[in-house]
Design an enzyme around this catalytic site. Structure first.
Site, PDB file in Angstrom:
ATOM      1  N   GLU A 187      -0.382  -9.387  -0.162  1.00 43.10           N
ATOM      2  CA  GLU A 187      -1.730  -9.740   0.316  1.00 43.10           C
ATOM      3  C   GLU A 187      -2.746  -9.734  -0.830  1.00 43.10           C
ATOM      4  OE1 GLU A 187      -1.385  -6.636   3.326  1.00 43.10           O
ATOM      5  OE2 GLU A 187      -1.886  -8.133   4.841  1.00 43.10           O
ATOM      6  N   ALA A 216       0.866  -1.181   0.000  1.00 44.80           N
ATOM      7  CA  ALA A 216       0.000   0.000   0.000  1.00 44.80           C
ATOM      8  C   ALA A 216       0.901   1.228   0.000  1.00 44.80           C
ATOM      9  CB  ALA A 216      -0.889  -0.015   1.238  1.00 44.80           C
TER      10      ALA A 216
HETATM   11  N1  DAK Z   1       4.636   3.233  -0.765  1.00 40.85           N
HETATM   12  C1  DAK Z   1       5.007   4.395  -1.340  1.00 40.85           C
HETATM   13  N2  DAK Z   1       6.111   4.540  -2.088  1.00 40.85           N
HETATM   14  C2  DAK Z   1       6.891   3.454  -2.241  1.00 40.85           C
HETATM   15  C3  DAK Z   1       6.583   2.200  -1.672  1.00 40.85           C
HETATM   16  C4  DAK Z   1       5.372   2.104  -0.899  1.00 40.85           C
HETATM   17  N3  DAK Z   1       4.928   0.968  -0.354  1.00 40.85           N
HETATM   18  N4  DAK Z   1       7.553   1.325  -2.004  1.00 40.85           N
HETATM   19  C5  DAK Z   1       8.434   2.008  -2.765  1.00 40.85           C
HETATM   20  N5  DAK Z   1       8.035   3.273  -2.918  1.00 40.85           N
HETATM   21  C6  DAK Z   1       8.710   4.332  -3.665  1.00 40.85           C
HETATM   22  C7  DAK Z   1       9.904   4.866  -2.889  1.00 40.85           C
HETATM   23  O1  DAK Z   1       9.505   5.834  -1.939  1.00 40.85           O
HETATM   24  C8  DAK Z   1      10.709   5.477  -4.020  1.00 40.85           C
HETATM   25  O2  DAK Z   1      10.130   6.713  -4.357  1.00 40.85           O
HETATM   26  P1  DAK Z   1      11.033   8.054  -4.541  1.00 40.85           P
HETATM   27  O3  DAK Z   1      11.796   8.187  -3.277  1.00 40.85           O
HETATM   28  O4  DAK Z   1      11.914   7.705  -5.733  1.00 40.85           O
HETATM   29  O5  DAK Z   1      10.048   9.122  -4.802  1.00 40.85           O
HETATM   30  C9  DAK Z   1      10.456   4.520  -5.177  1.00 40.85           C
HETATM   31  O6  DAK Z   1       9.259   3.828  -4.863  1.00 40.85           O
HETATM   32  C10 DAK Z   1      11.552   3.477  -5.364  1.00 40.85           C
HETATM   33  O7  DAK Z   1      11.766   2.847  -4.102  1.00 40.85           O
HETATM   34  P2  DAK Z   1      13.219   2.707  -3.425  1.00 40.85           P
HETATM   35  O8  DAK Z   1      14.091   3.870  -3.777  1.00 40.85           O
HETATM   36  O9  DAK Z   1      12.984   2.435  -1.986  1.00 40.85           O
HETATM   37  O10 DAK Z   1      13.756   1.412  -4.188  1.00 40.85           O
HETATM   38  P3  DAK Z   1      14.758   0.300  -3.632  1.00 40.85           P
HETATM   39  O11 DAK Z   1      15.055  -0.560  -4.817  1.00 40.85           O
HETATM   40  O12 DAK Z   1      15.889   0.926  -2.899  1.00 40.85           O
HETATM   41  O13 DAK Z   1      13.905  -0.541  -2.564  1.00 40.85           O
HETATM   42  C11 DAK Z   1      11.958  -1.693  -1.738  1.00 40.85           C
HETATM   43  C12 DAK Z   1      12.805  -1.271  -2.969  1.00 40.85           C
HETATM   44  C13 DAK Z   1      10.685  -2.371  -2.251  1.00 40.85           C
HETATM   45  C14 DAK Z   1      12.748  -2.721  -0.892  1.00 40.85           C
HETATM   46  C15 DAK Z   1      11.625  -0.442  -0.868  1.00 40.85           C
HETATM   47  O14 DAK Z   1      11.055   0.571  -1.708  1.00 40.85           O
HETATM   48  C16 DAK Z   1      10.663  -0.725   0.231  1.00 40.85           C
HETATM   49  O15 DAK Z   1      11.015  -1.259   1.280  1.00 40.85           O
HETATM   50  N6  DAK Z   1       9.397  -0.298   0.033  1.00 40.85           N
HETATM   51  C17 DAK Z   1       8.374  -0.380   1.083  1.00 40.85           C
HETATM   52  C18 DAK Z   1       7.865  -1.793   1.242  1.00 40.85           C
HETATM   53  C19 DAK Z   1       6.833  -1.861   2.368  1.00 40.85           C
HETATM   54  O16 DAK Z   1       7.116  -1.520   3.516  1.00 40.85           O
HETATM   55  N7  DAK Z   1       5.644  -2.292   2.023  1.00 40.85           N
HETATM   56  C20 DAK Z   1       4.505  -2.397   2.996  1.00 40.85           C
HETATM   57  C21 DAK Z   1       3.700  -1.118   3.011  1.00 40.85           C
HETATM   58  S1  DAK Z   1       2.359  -1.197   4.184  1.00 40.85           S
HETATM   59  C22 DAK Z   1      -5.286  -2.624   4.338  1.00 40.85           C
HETATM   60  C23 DAK Z   1      -4.895  -2.869   3.049  1.00 40.85           C
HETATM   61  C24 DAK Z   1      -3.548  -2.907   2.752  1.00 40.85           C
HETATM   62  C25 DAK Z   1      -2.598  -2.686   3.725  1.00 40.85           C
HETATM   63  C26 DAK Z   1      -2.986  -2.467   5.021  1.00 40.85           C
HETATM   64  C27 DAK Z   1      -4.351  -2.414   5.339  1.00 40.85           C
HETATM   65  N8  DAK Z   1      -6.724  -2.540   4.702  1.00 40.85           N
HETATM   66  C28 DAK Z   1      -7.670  -2.765   3.628  1.00 40.85           C
HETATM   67  C29 DAK Z   1      -7.135  -2.308   6.014  1.00 40.85           C
HETATM   68  C30 DAK Z   1      -1.195  -2.731   3.314  1.00 40.85           C
HETATM   69  C31 DAK Z   1      -0.206  -2.103   3.972  1.00 40.85           C
HETATM   70  C32 DAK Z   1       1.138  -2.072   3.355  1.00 40.85           C
HETATM   71  O17 DAK Z   1       1.380  -2.599   2.296  1.00 40.85           O
END
Ligand code: DAK
Length: 257
Positions: free
Chosen positions: A111, A65
Site C-alpha cells: 500500500e 505494518a
Molecule cells: N510484522 C512483524 N514482523 C514481521 C512481519 C510483519 N508484517 N513480517 C515478517 N516479520 C518478521 C517475522 O516475525 C520474523 O521475525 P522473527 O520470528 O525472526 O523474530 C522475520 O520477520 C522473518 O519472517 P519469517 O520467518 O516469517 O520469514 P519467511 O521467509 O518464512 O516468510 C513472509 C516471509 C513475508 C511470507 C512472512 O514473514 C509473512 O507472511 N509476513 C507477514 C505478512 C503480512 O501479513 N503482512 C500484512 C501485515 S498487516 C493502516 C496502515 C497500514 C496497515 C493497516 C492500516 N492505517 C494507516 C489505518 C497495514 C497493515 C498490514 O500491513
C-alpha cells in the site's frame, strides 16, 4: 534527526530513504513510520532535492505494518493512535516519490508503494494483500488504489484470498512502471528519480497533483483542475524559459519559479 530504522542519504538531487529493519523484513513499525514521515517532510522542504526514492533491500521492500506492534491493540487505540496517522504523511508530499521494490511488498508495504508516484520493481518483487490471513482487511488503500489499478475481479482475489502478483503481472496491470534484474533495479530507480529532479519543478509539482486528482475527482472537476494548473504555469519563469528554449533549439535552464 538520527534515525534508527531507516537510512537516509542524498545522491545529487535525489533523496534516498531505505527501510532498515532487515531481520523483520522491514515491517513498518510506528517508530519506523515516524522516522519515514520526518525524512519525507525534510526532503520535501529541501530546495536541493527534486525527487525521492523509497526502498527496502533485495529480500523485502516491506512485509507490511508491524503485526507485533498492533496484535493486541484495541479499536480505540487504533483509531486514536497518532502513530497510525503518520502513514498519512506520504499523501502530503509535493515532490515525486519512486518506490524501488524488491522481494516482499505485502500489506502496508504494498500500500505504501502504491501511495508513491511510480514503482520500479526487481524481477523478484512480489505484491500482495495478505491481511485476510490475520483476520483483517487492508487499511491503507489496498481495497481502493489496488481495485482501481487491477479491476474488481483480481482485487477481490487479492484481498479475500491473498492472491499475489509477480513483478511481471504487476507490470501488465500498470501497477509498476518498470521491472529490472535485482542487481540494477535500485540504480535504475535512482536514474529515473534524477530525471524527475531535472524537470521544471513547479510543473512537476502541479503535474503530480493533477494526476492524483484523477483518483479523487469527477472527470468534470478533474479537467477543471488540470486547466487551472495549466493556466497558472504561464505565471512561471520556467514556462517562458521552456518555450523560448524550444524555439531557440537549446536546452532549457529551469529556475523553479
Ligand atoms: N510484522 C512483524 N514482523 C514481521 C512481519 C510483519 N508484517 N513480517 C515478517 N516479520 C518478521 C517475522 O516475525 C520474523 O521475525 P522473527 O520470528 O525472526 O523474530 C522475520 O520477520 C522473518 O519472517 P519469517 O520467518 O516469517 O520469514 P519467511 O521467509 O518464512 O516468510 C513472509 C516471509 C513475508 C511470507 C512472512 O514473514 C509473512 O507472511 N509476513 C507477514 C505478512 C503480512 O501479513 N503482512 C500484512 C501485515 S498487516 C493502516 C496502515 C497500514 C496497515 C493497516 C492500516 N492505517 C494507516 C489505518 C497495514 C497493515 C498490514 O500491513
Amino acid at each position: 534527526m538520527n534515525p534508527q530504522y531507516i537510512l537516509v542519504e542524498k545522491i545529487e538531487r535525489v533523496g534516498l530513504i531505505r527501510f532498515n529493519r532487515p531481520k523483520a523484513l522491514n515491517a513498518l513499525s510506528p517508530e519506523l513510520m515516524d522516522e519515514l514521515g520526518q525524512a519525507l517532510e525534510a526532503f520535501d522542504a529541501d530546495p536541493d532535492i527534486g525527487a525521492i526514492v523509497l526502498t527496502g533491500n533485495e529480500r523485502a521492500f516491506a512485509a507490511g505494518a508491524d503485526i507485533k506492534a498492533m496484535a493486541t491493540a484495541s479499536a480505540a487505540e487504533m483509531l486514536l493512535n497518532d502513530l497510525i496517522a503518520r502513514w498519512e504523511t506520504i499523501h502530503h508530499i509535493k515532490k515525486p516519490i519512486i518506490a524501488a521494490v524488491s522481494g516482499y511488498a505485502l500489506g502496508g508495504g504494498f500500500e505504501l508503494a502504491m501511495a508513491c508516484d511510480m514503482i520500479v520493481a526487481s524481477e523478484s518483487a512480489q505484491f500482495g494483500q495478505p491481511e485476510i490471513n490475520l483476520g483483517v482487511i487492508p487499511g491503507f488503500g489496498g481495497t481502493q488504489r489496488l481495485t482501481r489499478a487491477v479491476g474488481k475481479a483480481l482485487a477481490m482475489e487479492m484481498v479475500l484470498l491473498d492472491r499475489r502478483l509477480s513483478a511481471q503481472e504487476a507490470l501488465q496491470y500498470g501497477l509498476v512502471n518498470h521491472v529490472y534484474p535485482v542487481e540494477i533495479y535500485l540504480e535504475e530507480a535512482l536514474k529515473l528519480a534524477q530525471k524527475l529532479a531535472g524537470q521544471a519543478p513547479v510543473a512537476v509539482r502541479l503535474g503530480k497533483e493533477a494526476v492524483n486528482k484523477a483518483f479523487e475527482l469527477s472527470l468534470h472537476e478533474g479537467l477543471a483542475f488540470e486547466r487551472r494548473a495549466f493556466q497558472i504555469l504561464f505565471a512561471t519563469e520556467d514556462q517562458k524559459e521552456g518555450m523560448a528554449a524550444f524555439i531557440e533549439k537549446r536546452r532549457p535552464q529551469w529556475k523553479g519559479r
